[in-house]
Every structure is written in C-alpha cells, then in structure tokens.
Design a protein around this motif. Structure first.
Motif, mmCIF file in Angstrom:
data_model
loop_
_atom_site.group_PDB
_atom_site.id
_atom_site.type_symbol
_atom_site.label_atom_id
_atom_site.label_comp_id
_atom_site.label_asym_id
_atom_site.label_seq_id
_atom_site.Cartn_x
_atom_site.Cartn_y
_atom_site.Cartn_z
ATOM 1 N N GLU A 203 5.730 4.411 -46.080
ATOM 2 C CA GLU A 203 6.092 3.835 -44.796
ATOM 3 C C GLU A 203 5.872 4.848 -43.668
ATOM 4 O O GLU A 203 5.826 6.056 -43.887
ATOM 5 N N ASP A 204 5.779 4.322 -42.455
ATOM 6 C CA ASP A 204 5.430 5.147 -41.308
ATOM 7 C C ASP A 204 6.407 6.298 -41.099
ATOM 8 O O ASP A 204 6.004 7.437 -40.841
ATOM 9 N N GLU A 205 7.701 6.026 -41.202
ATOM 10 C CA GLU A 205 8.688 7.041 -40.863
ATOM 11 C C GLU A 205 8.598 8.252 -41.770
ATOM 12 O O GLU A 205 8.727 9.391 -41.321
ATOM 13 N N GLU A 206 8.382 8.034 -43.049
ATOM 14 C CA GLU A 206 8.300 9.164 -43.967
ATOM 15 C C GLU A 206 7.015 9.955 -43.766
ATOM 16 O O GLU A 206 6.996 11.181 -43.897
ATOM 17 N N ILE A 207 5.922 9.261 -43.427
ATOM 18 C CA ILE A 207 4.667 9.952 -43.159
ATOM 19 C C ILE A 207 4.739 10.715 -41.834
ATOM 20 O O ILE A 207 4.352 11.886 -41.750
ATOM 21 N N TYR A 208 5.280 10.070 -40.794
ATOM 22 C CA TYR A 208 5.337 10.724 -39.481
ATOM 23 C C TYR A 208 6.312 11.893 -39.469
ATOM 24 O O TYR A 208 6.208 12.791 -38.640
ATOM 25 N N SER A 209 7.288 11.886 -40.400
ATOM 26 C CA SER A 209 8.202 13.026 -40.484
ATOM 27 C C SER A 209 7.495 14.279 -40.974
ATOM 28 O O SER A 209 8.026 15.387 -40.849
ATOM 29 N N LEU A 210 6.295 14.111 -41.559
ATOM 30 C CA LEU A 210 5.501 15.261 -42.015
ATOM 31 C C LEU A 210 4.580 15.803 -40.926
ATOM 32 O O LEU A 210 3.927 16.818 -41.121
ATOM 33 N N GLU A 211 4.493 15.108 -39.796
ATOM 34 C CA GLU A 211 3.618 15.557 -38.722
ATOM 35 C C GLU A 211 4.061 16.937 -38.232
ATOM 36 O O GLU A 211 5.236 17.298 -38.335
ATOM 37 N N PRO A 212 3.124 17.731 -37.703
ATOM 38 C CA PRO A 212 1.743 17.353 -37.418
ATOM 39 C C PRO A 212 0.777 17.704 -38.541
ATOM 40 O O PRO A 212 1.009 18.639 -39.306
ATOM 41 N N PHE A 213 -0.294 16.912 -38.636
ATOM 42 C CA PHE A 213 -1.502 17.310 -39.347
ATOM 43 C C PHE A 213 -2.506 17.727 -38.270
ATOM 44 O O PHE A 213 -2.691 17.007 -37.284
ATOM 45 N N TYR A 214 -3.124 18.880 -38.435
ATOM 46 C CA TYR A 214 -4.013 19.403 -37.400
ATOM 47 C C TYR A 214 -5.446 18.948 -37.650
ATOM 48 O O TYR A 214 -6.103 19.376 -38.599
ATOM 49 N N SER A 215 -5.912 18.069 -36.743
ATOM 50 C CA SER A 215 -7.245 17.490 -36.894
ATOM 51 C C SER A 215 -8.347 18.530 -36.768
ATOM 52 O O SER A 215 -9.465 18.320 -37.257
ATOM 53 N N GLU A 216 -8.056 19.655 -36.101
ATOM 54 C CA GLU A 216 -9.088 20.686 -35.940
ATOM 55 C C GLU A 216 -9.556 21.241 -37.281
ATOM 56 O O GLU A 216 -10.659 21.788 -37.388
ATOM 57 N N GLU A 217 -8.711 21.116 -38.288
ATOM 58 C CA GLU A 217 -9.056 21.652 -39.605
ATOM 59 C C GLU A 217 -9.656 20.598 -40.526
ATOM 60 O O GLU A 217 -9.849 20.850 -41.712
ATOM 61 N N MET A 218 -9.941 19.409 -39.997
ATOM 62 C CA MET A 218 -10.599 18.390 -40.819
ATOM 63 C C MET A 218 -12.010 18.834 -41.163
ATOM 64 O O MET A 218 -12.704 19.433 -40.349
ATOM 65 N N MET A 219 -12.425 18.512 -42.372
ATOM 66 C CA MET A 219 -13.762 18.837 -42.849
ATOM 67 C C MET A 219 -14.504 17.541 -43.158
ATOM 68 O O MET A 219 -13.887 16.538 -43.502
ATOM 69 N N GLU A 300 20.225 9.950 -60.496
ATOM 70 C CA GLU A 300 19.346 9.233 -59.577
ATOM 71 C C GLU A 300 18.127 10.090 -59.231
ATOM 72 O O GLU A 300 18.228 11.325 -59.143
ATOM 73 N N ALA A 301 16.997 9.430 -59.041
ATOM 74 C CA ALA A 301 15.751 10.133 -58.721
ATOM 75 C C ALA A 301 15.622 10.318 -57.217
ATOM 76 O O ALA A 301 15.878 9.397 -56.435
ATOM 77 N N TYR A 302 15.201 11.512 -56.812
ATOM 78 C CA TYR A 302 14.955 11.830 -55.399
ATOM 79 C C TYR A 302 13.540 12.392 -55.272
ATOM 80 O O TYR A 302 13.058 13.081 -56.163
ATOM 81 N N THR A 303 12.910 12.100 -54.142
ATOM 82 C CA THR A 303 11.558 12.589 -53.880
ATOM 83 C C THR A 303 11.548 13.336 -52.557
ATOM 84 O O THR A 303 11.995 12.803 -51.537
ATOM 85 N N MET A 304 11.048 14.567 -52.579
ATOM 86 C CA MET A 304 10.856 15.358 -51.373
ATOM 87 C C MET A 304 9.363 15.397 -51.038
ATOM 88 O O MET A 304 8.517 15.382 -51.942
ATOM 89 N N PHE A 305 9.042 15.456 -49.745
ATOM 90 C CA PHE A 305 7.660 15.433 -49.288
ATOM 91 C C PHE A 305 7.343 16.752 -48.589
ATOM 92 O O PHE A 305 8.159 17.255 -47.812
ATOM 93 N N VAL A 306 6.166 17.294 -48.844
ATOM 94 C CA VAL A 306 5.737 18.541 -48.203
ATOM 95 C C VAL A 306 4.326 18.351 -47.661
ATOM 96 O O VAL A 306 3.424 17.912 -48.393
ATOM 97 N N ASN A 307 4.153 18.665 -46.397
ATOM 98 C CA ASN A 307 2.822 18.624 -45.780
ATOM 99 C C ASN A 307 1.932 19.650 -46.474
ATOM 100 O O ASN A 307 2.230 20.843 -46.464
ATOM 101 N N GLY A 308 0.848 19.190 -47.096
ATOM 102 C CA GLY A 308 -0.018 20.088 -47.855
ATOM 103 C C GLY A 308 -0.865 20.990 -47.005
ATOM 104 O O GLY A 308 -1.522 21.897 -47.523
ATOM 105 N N GLN A 309 -0.848 20.781 -45.686
ATOM 106 C CA GLN A 309 -1.589 21.649 -44.765
ATOM 107 C C GLN A 309 -0.694 22.703 -44.141
ATOM 108 O O GLN A 309 -1.069 23.871 -44.046
ATOM 109 N N THR A 310 0.521 22.312 -43.707
ATOM 110 C CA THR A 310 1.404 23.220 -42.966
ATOM 111 C C THR A 310 2.618 23.676 -43.759
ATOM 112 O O THR A 310 3.261 24.658 -43.387
ATOM 113 N N GLY A 311 2.988 22.951 -44.833
ATOM 114 C CA GLY A 311 4.187 23.295 -45.588
ATOM 115 C C GLY A 311 5.452 22.673 -45.038
ATOM 116 O O GLY A 311 6.544 22.946 -45.549
#
Length: 409
Positions: A203-219, A300-311
C-alpha cells in the motif's frame, strides 16, 4: 536465467557494496554491462528472454517470457505470478526467471541495492535500541525471514497547471487585516519521476514511509542487477494508476501554492475554485530496492521495511503501555510543579484575605495538574491511533505472505 562467471562458470550474484556481479568461488567481479550472454549446446550460461517492440506504443519494450527451468540443476521452480528474480529451491542458485508464457514489460530503470543483507538486521537493531518504549524481546528479535525484493514503480513526468481563486485574510498598513475575495494565482509545476508503486500487495503509506528514493542514482535496466535478489513485475498498469499520480501531483501543487501565499504575508486562505490542466509527458517503468525482515513477537508475525538504497527504516511496533503511562504521568507532574507552586505561593500570601488558603492551594495544584494532563491525554490518544494504524502494515498477513512465499534457499 543464471549469470555465470566467465572464469570458473560458478553463479554470479550482485554485490551492493561493490556495485558488481561477484563470484563466490574465484572472487572475480564484473560490471553488469560487461557480461556477454553466451552459452553452449549442453548448458546455456543464460536462458535469455527476447525483446520486441510494440507497434502500438513507441515507448513500450516487450520481452517474451518462458516457463522457468533452472539452468543449473534442471529443476522446475514454482513461483508466483509476478516474480521475475528468485533462487532455485533445489540448488540455491540465484536466478532471473520468467514464470509463464506471456508478455512482460522490460523495466526502463533500476536502482540497485546499496545496503547489504548483513547490514539490514544491524541497522534495525541499532534503531530499536534507541526506542525506550519498545519491549526488550523485540529489540532482541530472531530473524524469521529476510528478503531483498525489487518493487515495481511507474514514474510519471507531468506538467500540472492551475488557476486558483482564494478568499484571503491579509495584513495592511498599521497592522490591521482585511478580507480580499477573488484573489487570483496561477502557476505550473513540472514533475519528473513522480513515483507510484505498481504492486497490489504493498500500500501507498508503507511505501511512501520509505521515501526518499534518489532518482539520480537510477541506472538503465540490466537483468544482472537482479541476480541474488528477488524481483516482481508490476500487477497494476500505468493507466490504472494515472488518477493516483494526478492526485499526488495536485497535493504537491496545492501545498506549494499555499506556501507561496504565506510568504506574501497572507495569514489565512480559503480556496474558492480551481481549474487544473494536466499534461502527461512520459511514463517510465522502474524497480526500486526494499528489504523485508519478518520476526515473531508473542506468536504474531511482524514485518519491518528497509530502503535498500538509503537504509531508512519503516514500520511501527508494539510499545510497553505501562512504562509509557507511568513516564507520561511523571512528566505531566513535573511540568505542572512550577505552575502549581506559583499558585500555592499566591494563595499563602493572601492568607489574610482568603479564609481557607490551604484548600485553595490544593485546588490550584489539582487544577494545574489537570491543565497539563488533559492536553497530554489527547496527544497520547492521537499518538496511540497513529501507532495502531502503522502497525496495521507491520502485522499485515498479506505482507507476511508476500515475503514468505519466496523460494527458500
């Protein structure tokens, strides 16, 4: 497909720290663009998909997908409908796969993983160590599953133009204010790479909570970046998400417009009408890196999210309610002491005119405590609701299945 080392033919995996495909056997390293896809009649080094242009859309580049058979051991691997990179469940080889005979869109860009697997759990533990209200059992969690998954995104380039009419309250000479109706403003914002997640599961909220992704580093996309990780293709099309992209552009535009009004000395504003014009310039398809770590707490199962670019870490966790309540009560008491002390001194100083100064002092002390307690309770209730809302994602069974259903190595 499996990328093999040209020197020893072992499987290559992408190493985020070196930015290369590396061989664990001979320690060779290769840039993805350096590898040439070749093979032999007995065992092809890469089961390479073919790409073809779609005549209906000049931007769309297609790749023919084939039922996957591991080229290392010959086993057939069952994967879900959107996986494009995984590991062979039998021999453990990192494999870029295509699950069914269908047309899949080739990504335009990719942000390679920069955060290594070993650093993910350390990063989470370090952040949790600083959280006073997190239970000790969670801080010392045992990893259930840890997956690095490329998440699909649509990137929209949008020109957003709007004429807006406001009723505003503005300052005039002498410090007075006046109401001005029909205050007119217009502007255009050019959005580049406005990103919308193209996955039904996330969902949007969980993805946007990982922002920012830096587009300058896109390949530019190369399949070699997928080796050693998991990857999904989109299951929400760019047409389906166009309305969401426009809504997000509108939110950014309206916020900037309000900020521009405040800079001009306008104290308050009420939007009366607007007439936006939205122009789509380009849509790109990209894969962004996200680490998913699952663990269990009280069954109970819990899931944590980490931005793979910034940590950057995202995901809410349970807190010790009793500890939070006690600390809150003490903190409220400390804040109320100066005010209540001043009230007691005033009452005692008026003991000649006040019949019961001690009773008044006690009453003022209670009033002072409540004066701080009530706003604090309201804030605590707001914080608790936000925490529960955030935990809806970390405790989501849908997210847990999304991570667990990947092939075990």
């Amino acid at each position: 497909m499996i990328y093999r080392c040209p020197n020893c033919a072992a499987a290559l995996t992408y190493d985020p720290s070196r930015g290369c495909l590396v061989c664990d056997r001979c320690d060779s390293a290769f840039r993805p663009e350096e590898l040439i896809v070749t093979g032999t009649e007995d065992e092809p080094i890469v089961d390479m998909p073919s790409f073809q242009e779609n005549s209906d859309d000049a931007h769309t580049e297609q790749m023919q997908c084939h039922i996957f058979t591991c080229t290392a051991c010959g086993a057939e691997v069952i994967i879900n409908d959107v996986e494009t990179a995984t590991f062979c469940i039998y021999c453990g080889q990192p494999t870029v796969v295509f699950s069914r005979v269908s047309q899949q869109l080739k990504p335009d860009y990719i942000i390679p993983f920069k955060i290594q697997k070993e650093a993910v759990a350390l990063n989470i533990r370090y952040n949790l160590r600083k959280k006073f209200f997190i239970p000790k059992e969670i801080k010392n969690f045992q990893i259930d599953t840890l997956r690095g998954i490329y998440v699909p995104f649509w990137l929209y380039d949008i020109d957003y133009y709007d004429k807006q009419y406001f009723t505003v309250e503005m300052k005039i000479l002498g410090g007075a204010t006046r109401i001005h109706k029909g205050y007119f403003r217009e502007a255009i914002s050019k959005f580049e790479d406005l990103r919308i997640a193209a996955s039904r599961v996330l969902e949007d909220e969980e993805i946007y909570s990982l922002e920012p992704f830096y587009s300058e580093e896109m390949m530019p996309f190369m399949p070699g970046y997928l080796s050693g990780f998991y990857a999904d293709c989109f299951d929400l099309g760019k047409e389906q998400l166009w309305g969401k992209a426009v809504l997000r552009a509108q939110e950014y535009f309206d916020y900037d417009m309000r900020q521009a009004l405040y800079k001009k000395g306008i104290e308050s504003e009420l939007l009366e009408s607007k007439s936006p014009e939205v122009t789509l310039k380009k849509v790109s398809y990209a894969l962004f890196p996200v680490w998913f770590l699952t663990f269990r707490y009280h069954g109970e199962a819990y899931t944590m999210f980490v931005n793979g670019q910034t940590g950057k870490l995202a995901g809410n966790l349970p807190v010790k309610k009793l500890r939070a309540t006690i600390l809150f009560a003490l903190w409220t008491l400390i804040l109320s002491i100066p005010f209540s002390g001043f009230s007691v001194i005033c009452c005692l100083s008026m003991r000649d005119t006040v019949k019961h100064p001690l009773s008044h002092s006690i009453a003022f002390t209670i009033f002072s405590y409540l004066l701080f307690l009530i706003p604090g309770l309201l804030f605590g209730r707001y914080f608790s609701s936000r925490l529960k809302k955030g935990m809806r994602y970390t405790k989501s069974s849908k997210i847990h299945r999304f991570v667990k259903e990947r092939q075990e190595v």
